[in-house]
Motif scaffolding. Structure first.
Motif, PDB file in Angstrom:
ATOM      1  N   ASN A 174       0.821  -1.216   0.000  1.00  0.00           N
ATOM      2  CA  ASN A 174       0.000   0.000   0.000  1.00  0.00           C
ATOM      3  C   ASN A 174       0.855   1.266   0.000  1.00  0.00           C
ATOM      4  OD1 ASN A 174      -2.638  -1.204   0.102  1.00  0.00           O
ATOM      5  ND2 ASN A 174      -1.986  -2.000   2.095  1.00  0.00           N
ATOM      6  N   ALA A 175       2.162   1.102   0.019  1.00  0.00           N
ATOM      7  CA  ALA A 175       3.081   2.261   0.041  1.00  0.00           C
ATOM      8  C   ALA A 175       3.224   2.809  -1.380  1.00  0.00           C
ATOM      9  CB  ALA A 175       4.428   1.809   0.583  1.00  0.00           C
ATOM     10  N   PRO A 176       3.719   4.043  -1.510  1.00  0.00           N
ATOM     11  CA  PRO A 176       3.949   4.587  -2.855  1.00  0.00           C
ATOM     12  C   PRO A 176       4.948   3.709  -3.627  1.00  0.00           C
ATOM     13  CG  PRO A 176       4.435   6.229  -1.142  1.00  0.00           C
ATOM     14  CD  PRO A 176       4.099   4.962  -0.446  1.00  0.00           C
ATOM     15  N   ASP A 177       4.801   3.714  -4.966  1.00  0.00           N
ATOM     16  CA  ASP A 177       5.682   2.872  -5.797  1.00  0.00           C
ATOM     17  C   ASP A 177       7.162   3.167  -5.561  1.00  0.00           C
ATOM     18  OD1 ASP A 177       3.354   1.971  -6.885  1.00  0.00           O
ATOM     19  OD2 ASP A 177       3.678   2.825  -8.889  1.00  0.00           O
ATOM     20  N   GLU A 178       7.453   4.391  -5.152  1.00  0.00           N
ATOM     21  CA  GLU A 178       8.864   4.788  -4.966  1.00  0.00           C
ATOM     22  C   GLU A 178       9.549   3.953  -3.887  1.00  0.00           C
ATOM     23  OE1 GLU A 178       6.380   6.965  -5.179  1.00  0.00           O
ATOM     24  OE2 GLU A 178       6.956   7.997  -7.043  1.00  0.00           O
ATOM     25  N   LEU A 179       8.745   3.402  -2.985  1.00  0.00           N
ATOM     26  CA  LEU A 179       9.344   2.661  -1.872  1.00  0.00           C
ATOM     27  C   LEU A 179       9.382   1.166  -2.202  1.00  0.00           C
ATOM     28  CD1 LEU A 179      10.556   2.936   0.964  1.00  0.00           C
ATOM     29  CD2 LEU A 179       8.299   2.430   1.886  1.00  0.00           C
ATOM     30  N   ASN A 180      10.583   0.654  -2.232  1.00  0.00           N
ATOM     31  CA  ASN A 180      10.781  -0.783  -2.459  1.00  0.00           C
ATOM     32  C   ASN A 180      11.509  -1.338  -1.241  1.00  0.00           C
ATOM     33  OD1 ASN A 180      10.674  -2.483  -5.292  1.00  0.00           O
ATOM     34  ND2 ASN A 180      12.098  -3.367  -3.809  1.00  0.00           N
ATOM     35  N   GLY A 181      11.207  -2.578  -0.910  1.00  0.00           N
ATOM     36  CA  GLY A 181      11.953  -3.203   0.183  1.00  0.00           C
ATOM     37  C   GLY A 181      11.765  -4.694   0.073  1.00  0.00           C
ATOM     38  N   PHE A 182      12.868  -5.437   0.039  1.00  0.00           N
ATOM     39  CA  PHE A 182      12.687  -6.896   0.048  1.00  0.00           C
ATOM     40  C   PHE A 182      12.963  -7.416   1.445  1.00  0.00           C
ATOM     41  CE2 PHE A 182      17.192  -6.581  -1.267  1.00  0.00           C
ATOM     42  CZ  PHE A 182      17.801  -7.589  -0.527  1.00  0.00           C
ATOM     43  N   ILE A 183      12.185  -8.424   1.825  1.00  0.00           N
ATOM     44  CA  ILE A 183      12.278  -8.936   3.191  1.00  0.00           C
ATOM     45  C   ILE A 183      13.098 -10.216   3.192  1.00  0.00           C
ATOM     46  CG2 ILE A 183      10.097 -10.254   3.155  1.00  0.00           C
ATOM     47  CD1 ILE A 183       9.659  -8.965   6.060  1.00  0.00           C
ATOM     48  N   ALA A 184      13.833 -10.429   4.282  1.00  0.00           N
ATOM     49  CA  ALA A 184      14.778 -11.541   4.323  1.00  0.00           C
ATOM     50  C   ALA A 184      14.831 -12.167   5.703  1.00  0.00           C
ATOM     51  CB  ALA A 184      16.174 -11.026   3.952  1.00  0.00           C
ATOM     52  N   THR A 185      15.216 -13.438   5.757  1.00  0.00           N
ATOM     53  CA  THR A 185      15.747 -13.992   7.004  1.00  0.00           C
ATOM     54  C   THR A 185      17.230 -14.219   6.729  1.00  0.00           C
ATOM     55  OG1 THR A 185      15.132 -16.251   6.336  1.00  0.00           O
ATOM     56  CG2 THR A 185      13.597 -15.097   7.776  1.00  0.00           C
ATOM     57  N   MET A 186      18.061 -13.770   7.636  1.00  0.00           N
ATOM     58  CA  MET A 186      19.496 -13.805   7.379  1.00  0.00           C
ATOM     59  C   MET A 186      20.299 -13.686   8.671  1.00  0.00           C
ATOM     60  SD  MET A 186      19.869  -9.941   5.825  1.00  0.00           S
ATOM     61  CE  MET A 186      21.579 -10.138   5.402  1.00  0.00           C
ATOM     62  N   VAL A 187      21.591 -13.947   8.545  1.00  0.00           N
ATOM     63  CA  VAL A 187      22.517 -13.765   9.659  1.00  0.00           C
ATOM     64  C   VAL A 187      23.375 -12.546   9.328  1.00  0.00           C
ATOM     65  CG1 VAL A 187      24.421 -14.845  10.940  1.00  0.00           C
ATOM     66  CG2 VAL A 187      22.619 -16.269   9.989  1.00  0.00           C
ATOM     67  N   ILE A 188      23.724 -11.764  10.336  1.00  0.00           N
ATOM     68  CA  ILE A 188      24.695 -10.692  10.081  1.00  0.00           C
ATOM     69  C   ILE A 188      26.086 -11.310  10.266  1.00  0.00           C
ATOM     70  CG2 ILE A 188      25.616  -8.503  10.974  1.00  0.00           C
ATOM     71  CD1 ILE A 188      23.037  -8.268   9.267  1.00  0.00           C
ATOM     72  N   PRO A 218      30.684  -4.835   7.647  1.00  0.00           N
ATOM     73  CA  PRO A 218      30.702  -3.518   8.281  1.00  0.00           C
ATOM     74  C   PRO A 218      29.615  -3.315   9.341  1.00  0.00           C
ATOM     75  CG  PRO A 218      29.607  -3.373   6.166  1.00  0.00           C
ATOM     76  CD  PRO A 218      30.035  -4.797   6.332  1.00  0.00           C
ATOM     77  N   PHE A 219      28.856  -4.345   9.695  1.00  0.00           N
ATOM     78  CA  PHE A 219      27.826  -4.179  10.719  1.00  0.00           C
ATOM     79  C   PHE A 219      28.479  -4.143  12.106  1.00  0.00           C
ATOM     80  CE2 PHE A 219      25.575  -5.877   7.103  1.00  0.00           C
ATOM     81  CZ  PHE A 219      24.382  -5.181   7.116  1.00  0.00           C
ATOM     82  N   PRO A 220      27.858  -3.439  13.086  1.00  0.00           N
ATOM     83  CA  PRO A 220      28.434  -3.368  14.434  1.00  0.00           C
ATOM     84  C   PRO A 220      28.522  -4.749  15.086  1.00  0.00           C
ATOM     85  CG  PRO A 220      26.407  -2.048  14.269  1.00  0.00           C
ATOM     86  CD  PRO A 220      26.626  -2.663  12.931  1.00  0.00           C
ATOM     87  N   GLU A 221      29.501  -4.881  15.981  1.00  0.00           N
ATOM     88  CA  GLU A 221      29.851  -6.192  16.522  1.00  0.00           C
ATOM     89  C   GLU A 221      28.697  -6.883  17.256  1.00  0.00           C
ATOM     90  OE1 GLU A 221      33.626  -5.982  18.414  1.00  0.00           O
ATOM     91  OE2 GLU A 221      33.585  -8.145  18.881  1.00  0.00           O
ATOM     92  N   HIS A 222      27.847  -6.085  17.934  1.00  0.00           N
ATOM     93  CA  HIS A 222      26.802  -6.741  18.721  1.00  0.00           C
ATOM     94  C   HIS A 222      25.784  -7.489  17.855  1.00  0.00           C
ATOM     95  CE1 HIS A 222      24.720  -2.915  17.778  1.00  0.00           C
ATOM     96  NE2 HIS A 222      23.611  -3.583  17.954  1.00  0.00           N
ATOM     97  N   LEU A 223      25.833  -7.249  16.539  1.00  0.00           N
ATOM     98  CA  LEU A 223      24.895  -7.945  15.643  1.00  0.00           C
ATOM     99  C   LEU A 223      25.502  -9.213  15.041  1.00  0.00           C
ATOM    100  CD1 LEU A 223      23.679  -4.814  13.620  1.00  0.00           C
ATOM    101  CD2 LEU A 223      22.534  -5.872  15.578  1.00  0.00           C
ATOM    102  N   HIS A 224      26.815  -9.329  15.154  1.00  0.00           N
ATOM    103  CA  HIS A 224      27.501 -10.394  14.419  1.00  0.00           C
ATOM    104  C   HIS A 224      27.010 -11.789  14.808  1.00  0.00           C
ATOM    105  CE1 HIS A 224      31.238  -7.698  13.505  1.00  0.00           C
ATOM    106  NE2 HIS A 224      30.099  -7.214  13.044  1.00  0.00           N
ATOM    107  N   LYS A 225      26.834 -12.609  13.767  1.00  0.00           N
ATOM    108  CA  LYS A 225      26.498 -14.039  13.899  1.00  0.00           C
ATOM    109  C   LYS A 225      25.119 -14.283  14.527  1.00  0.00           C
ATOM    110  CE  LYS A 225      31.258 -15.259  13.622  1.00  0.00           C
ATOM    111  NZ  LYS A 225      32.480 -15.723  14.180  1.00  0.00           N
ATOM    112  N   LYS A 226      24.288 -13.257  14.525  1.00  0.00           N
ATOM    113  CA  LYS A 226      22.919 -13.446  15.034  1.00  0.00           C
ATOM    114  C   LYS A 226      21.948 -13.463  13.838  1.00  0.00           C
ATOM    115  CE  LYS A 226      23.466 -11.521  19.618  1.00  0.00           C
ATOM    116  NZ  LYS A 226      24.455 -10.446  19.793  1.00  0.00           N
ATOM    117  N   GLN A 227      20.801 -14.124  14.043  1.00  0.00           N
ATOM    118  CA  GLN A 227      19.806 -14.210  12.974  1.00  0.00           C
ATOM    119  C   GLN A 227      18.809 -13.060  13.075  1.00  0.00           C
ATOM    120  OE1 GLN A 227      19.579 -17.521  14.863  1.00  0.00           O
ATOM    121  NE2 GLN A 227      20.644 -18.839  13.406  1.00  0.00           N
TER     122      GLN A 227
END
Ligand SMILES: Cc1cc2nc3c(=O)[nH]c(=O)nc-3n(C[C@H](O)[C@H](O)[C@H](O)COP(=O)(O)OP(=O)(O)OC[C@H]3O[C@@H](n4cnc5c(N)ncnc54)[C@H](O)[C@@H]3O)c2cc1C
Length: 464
Positions: A241-255, A259-268
Motif C-alpha cells: 500500500n506504500a507509494p511505488d517509490e518505496l521498495n523493500g525486500f524482506i529476508a531472514t538472514m545472519v549478520i 561492516p555491521f556493528p559487533e553486537h549484531l555479528h552471527k545473530k539471525q
C-alpha cells in the motif's frame, strides 16, 4: 546425442579459431581452469571449448560451428546463474564477456548495452547522467541472464522489471542469422525473450529505457528473528500500500560481521533492505512508519544508486558455494510466517539467506500475458539460498535450503522465477514458472529453434 568436442578433428577447431577475433580456450590451455570458473563455486563443469567472442561475427561463427558439429552449446553472459547454465560439460561455451559497451543516449534516456556486460558497468555509465536501468540487487550479475529471465530488484515497484524496460535486442539465432527484435520487428521473438531466457538465441546487445534515478534513500533495517512473524505481517500490509517509490525486500538472514556493528555479528534477523527512489526531500517521511516498528538496527540514508546496487558485493564475492530454491507467493499467511521463523532461526551458515522480492506497483501493472513472466499477480518472488565459502559445507547448506523450500512450497503460487532456479528441478518446474505462457513460448521455440540447439537454460521444448 551430441558430439563431444574431444571427438572432433583438431583441424576443425583450428579452422574455427581462425574465423574468430576473440580467443579460444581448450582443456590443454593454462588458463582453462580459470576460464571455466563461474560465480557459484559449486559448479564444476568441464566444457570442451570456449569461444571468447568479442563481436557479433564471432558469435555467428560460434553458433554455426556448434550447430554444424552437433555440439552441446552454452551461452555465458555474466556467469552468475545458480545452476551454472552459462557452462556445459564437453560442449562449446559461447562466452560474451568480450562484448561489452554501454552507450547512453540522453535525447530519449535510452541505453545500449553489450550482451556480456555486468550490471555494475551499466550503473557506472548511466549514473553521471542521473539515469538508471531497473536491474537486481548485486552489481556483479550479468545483464544477459538477468534480463532474459525477467529482472527483479530495487526499482521494480517504481519502474517495473528489467524486461518491462527492454526496448530492443540484437540476436544471433540457431541458424546463425542475425536479427533485431523490438515491438515492430520480429515481435514474437521480442515477446519471448522478455522472460523466456536464453532459449531463443544469443543476445549481442540490449536497448533499455532508463529512468531519472540519481540518488536513492535506503539500506537495511533489522529485527530479532523472534519478531519474524509480526514483522512479516506488518510488512505485507504496509509495503503493497506504500507509494511505488518505496521498495523493500524482506529476508531472514545472519549478520556475518563487519561492516555491521559487533553486537549484531552471527545473530539471525528478519531484515528488510529498502530502496526509496522518489524525491529525496520526502524520503525521511516515507520511512517514518518503518522506524515506528522499532528496528533493532537501521542504517538507512541517502546514497548514489550504484552504491545500493553494490552494497552486498563485498559480502558475496565470486566462488562461494550456492544452492538455490525458489517460488512465487501471493501472500505471507500465518502458516508461512511460522515456517519463516522456524527455518530463519536455524540458518546453517553466516551467508545463507531467504529473500522475498515484492512484485507490486509498476511490476504488477503489466498484464500476465504481455510478457512470458506469468506471475504478475503474485506478491513476491521468493528465493532461498544456501551460501558458504567452504565446499565441505555444501551438503549442509543444500539440505537446509531444500527443507526450507519444502516447508514453504505448499503455500506458494505454484511456480518459481526462472532465474532463481537450479538446473536440476525438472521440466514440470520450468512449465510451472511460465504457467499459461509456456505453450506460446514452445511454439516460438519451435519456429526459431526447432532442434533445441539452445538447450542449456531453463529449457522450453520446441513445439509445432
Ligand atoms: C548473487 C546473486 C544475486 C542475484 N540477484 C538477482 C536480483 O536481484 N534480481 C534478479 O532478477 N536476479 C538475480 N540473480 C539471478 C540472476 O538473474 C541469474 O543468476 C542470471 O541467470 C544471471 O545472469 P548471468 O548473465 O550473470 O548468468 P549466466 O550464468 O552467464 O547465464 C545464465 C543463463 O542466461 C543465458 N544468457 C546469459 N546471457 C545471455 C545472452 N546475452 N544471450 C542469450 N542468453 C544469455 C545463459 O545461456 C544461461 O542460460 C542473482 C544471482 C546471484 C548469483
Amino acid at each position: 546425442m551430441k558430439n563431444s568436442v574431444n571427438s572432433l578433428d583438431p583441424s576443425l577447431i583450428e579452422e574455427f579459431a581462425s574465423q574468430l577475433r576473440g580467443d579460444i580456450v581448450q582443456p590443454s590451455d593454462t588458463d582453462y581452469n580459470e576460464t571455466r570458473k563461474v560465480y557459484n563455486g559449486m559448479i564444476d563443469k568441464r566444457p570442451g571449448l570456449f569461444a571468447m567472442c568479442v563481436d557479433v561475427a564471432d558469435v555467428m561463427a560460434s553458433v554455426n560451428f556448434g550447430r554444424d558439429n552437433n555440439l552441446l552449446v552454452a551461452i555465458r553472459g555474466g556467469g552468475h546463474n545458480g545452476g551454472g547454465l552459462g557452462l556445459c560439460n564437453d560442449g562449446l561455451v559461447i562466452d560474451l564477456s568480450g562484448i561489452k559497451f554501454v552507450r547512453v543516449d540522453t535525447s530519449d534516456s535510452t541505453v545500449r548495452v553489450g550482451g556480456g556486460n555486468l550490471w555494475g558497468e551499466v550503473d557506472h555509465a548511466t549514473h553521471p547522467f542521473g539515469l538508471a536501468v531497473p536491474a537486481g540487487i548485486i552489481s556483479t550479475t550479468g545483464v544477459g541472464g538477468l534480463t532474459l529471465g525477467g529482472g527483479v530488484g530495487h526499482l521494480s515497484r517504481k519502474h517495473g522489471l528489467t524486461i518491462d524496460n527492454l526496448l530492443e535486442a540484437d540476436m544471433v539465432l540457431a541458424d546463425g542469422s542475425f536479427v533485431t527484435v523490438n515491438k515492430d520487428q520480429n515481435s514474437d521473438l521480442f515477446w519471448a525473450i522478455r522472460g523466456g531466457g536464453g532459449n531463443f538465441g544469443v543476445v549481442t546487445s540490449f536497448k533499455f529505457q532508463a529512468h531519472p534515478v540519481k540518488n536513492v534513500f535506503g539500506g537495511p533495517t533489522l529485527w530479532p528473528i523472534e519478531q519474524t512473524e509480526e514483522i512479516m505481517e506488518w510488512y505485507h500490509e504496509f509495503l503493497h500500500n506504500a507509494p511505488d517509490e518505496l521498495n523493500g525486500f524482506i529476508a531472514t538472514m545472519v549478520i556475518p560481521g563487519p561492516p555491521f556493528p559487533e553486537h549484531l555479528h552471527k545473530k539471525q534477523f528478519c531484515a528488510i533492505i529498502w530502496c526509496y527512489s522518489g524525491d529525496m526531500n520526502k524520503a525521511e517521511e516515507a520511512f517514518k512508519p518503518v522506524l515506528a516498528k522499532n528496528p533493532l538496527f537501521a542504517h538507512v540514508g541517502e546514497m548514489p544508486y550504484p552504491a545500493i546496487q553494490s552494497l552486498f558485493d563485498g559480502l558475496l564475492p565470486h566462488g562461494f558455494q550456492w544452492y538455490w530454491r525458489a517460488d512465487f507467493f501471493n501472500e505471507i499467511g500465518a502458516e508461512l510466517r511460522k515456517q519463516h521463523l522456524k527455518f530463519g532461526s536455524k540458518i546453517p551458515s553466516l551467508l545463507s539467506q531467504m529473500h522475498m522480492y515484492p512484485i507490486s506497483g509498476a511490476a504488477s501493472r503489466v498484464g500476465p500475458e504481455e510478457t512470458p513472466w506469468a506471475y504478475r499477480d503474485a506478491k513476491y518472488a521468493g528465493v532461498i539460498c544456501g551460501v558458504d565459502p567452504d565446499p565441505k559445507n555444501a551438503d549442509k547448506i543444500t539440505e537446509w535450503c531444500k527443507a526450507y523450500w519444502e516447508a514453504l512450497h505448499p503455500y506458494s503460487s505454484g511456480g518459481a522465477y526462472s532465474n532463481f532456479m537450479m538446473d536440476d528441478e525438472g521440466q514440470e518446474r520450468v512449465k510451472a514458472s511460465y504457467k499459461h505462457n509456456y505453450d506460446r513460448l514452445a511454439k516460438i521455440k519451435g519456429k526459431y529453434d526447432a532442434d533445441n540447439f539452445f538447450s542449456v537454460n531453463q529449457n522450453i521444448k520446441p513445439s509445432k
